[in-house]
Design an enzyme around this catalytic site. Sequence first.
Site, PDB file in Angstrom:
ATOM      1  N   ASN A 229       0.834  -1.194   0.000  1.00  0.00           N
ATOM      2  CA  ASN A 229       0.000   0.000   0.000  1.00  0.00           C
ATOM      3  C   ASN A 229       0.871   1.247   0.000  1.00  0.00           C
ATOM      4  O   ASN A 229       1.961   1.282   0.572  1.00  0.00           O
ATOM      5  CB  ASN A 229      -1.009   0.005   1.159  1.00  0.00           C
ATOM      6  CG  ASN A 229      -0.403  -0.087   2.540  1.00  0.00           C
ATOM      7  OD1 ASN A 229       0.614  -0.749   2.759  1.00  0.00           O
ATOM      8  ND2 ASN A 229      -1.039   0.560   3.493  1.00  0.00           N
TER       9      ASN A 229
ATOM     10  N   GLU B 231      -3.190  -4.721  -3.206  1.00  0.00           N
ATOM     11  CA  GLU B 231      -3.699  -5.620  -4.237  1.00  0.00           C
ATOM     12  C   GLU B 231      -3.687  -4.963  -5.605  1.00  0.00           C
ATOM     13  O   GLU B 231      -3.257  -5.568  -6.594  1.00  0.00           O
ATOM     14  CB  GLU B 231      -5.139  -6.069  -3.902  1.00  0.00           C
ATOM     15  CG  GLU B 231      -5.269  -6.811  -2.604  1.00  0.00           C
ATOM     16  CD  GLU B 231      -5.587  -5.925  -1.396  1.00  0.00           C
ATOM     17  OE1 GLU B 231      -6.285  -6.398  -0.490  1.00  0.00           O
ATOM     18  OE2 GLU B 231      -5.122  -4.760  -1.356  1.00  0.00           O
TER      19      GLU B 231
ATOM     20  N   CYS C 293     -10.705  -5.284   0.232  1.00  0.00           N
ATOM     21  CA  CYS C 293     -11.904  -4.438   0.190  1.00  0.00           C
ATOM     22  C   CYS C 293     -12.689  -4.699  -1.107  1.00  0.00           C
ATOM     23  O   CYS C 293     -12.209  -5.379  -2.013  1.00  0.00           O
ATOM     24  CB  CYS C 293     -11.510  -2.962   0.297  1.00  0.00           C
ATOM     25  SG  CYS C 293     -10.731  -2.287  -1.189  1.00  0.00           S
TER      26      CYS C 293
ATOM     27  N   CYS D   3     -10.815  -3.661  -4.301  1.00  0.00           N
ATOM     28  CA  CYS D   3      -9.756  -4.623  -4.660  1.00  0.00           C
ATOM     29  C   CYS D   3     -10.365  -5.914  -5.195  1.00  0.00           C
ATOM     30  O   CYS D   3      -9.821  -6.523  -6.124  1.00  0.00           O
ATOM     31  CB  CYS D   3      -8.853  -4.887  -3.454  1.00  0.00           C
ATOM     32  SG  CYS D   3      -7.805  -3.465  -3.050  1.00  0.00           S
TER      33      CYS D   3
END
Length: 143
Positions: free
Chosen positions: A59, A72, A102, A105
């Site tokens: 991230n 991701e 999430c 993603c």
Amino acid sequence: METCWVICPGGKLGDGVSSSNVALESAAWAVRENARILGSTSVGCALMTSTGDVFTGCNVEHQYRSHDIHAETNAISTMVAAGHRSLVAIFVVAERSRFTPCGSCMDWIFEFGGPDCTVSWQRCPGGQISSFKASELMPYYPR
């Protein structure tokens, strides 16, 4: 359902062996160290393409949170930039008590991995691995 992928020379994964996702797990925890976070959660991700190549991402948080890049999508973007278009497994790691990819993603996972893509996550190095097919996580995803 858990799948073990064995790393082979050349950065490719070999045939699956049931029990754990050793190579993807290791790669995801390693790339997590590169995360740029402004909050409190570093996330790492490793994926395997249909040809056995492995790509990673972490991230990258931005001061304007709407610009954050999730691990991701970072890994999937790296895969696409390298000329690949299909993934079969994705492994996400973060030191959190509860998490899954999430919804955004999952959209990317469905786009490039489809409903049978194996989605795994782990909360601590060497800890329990949770693995599901994408379709099990989002059974009503439009097709």
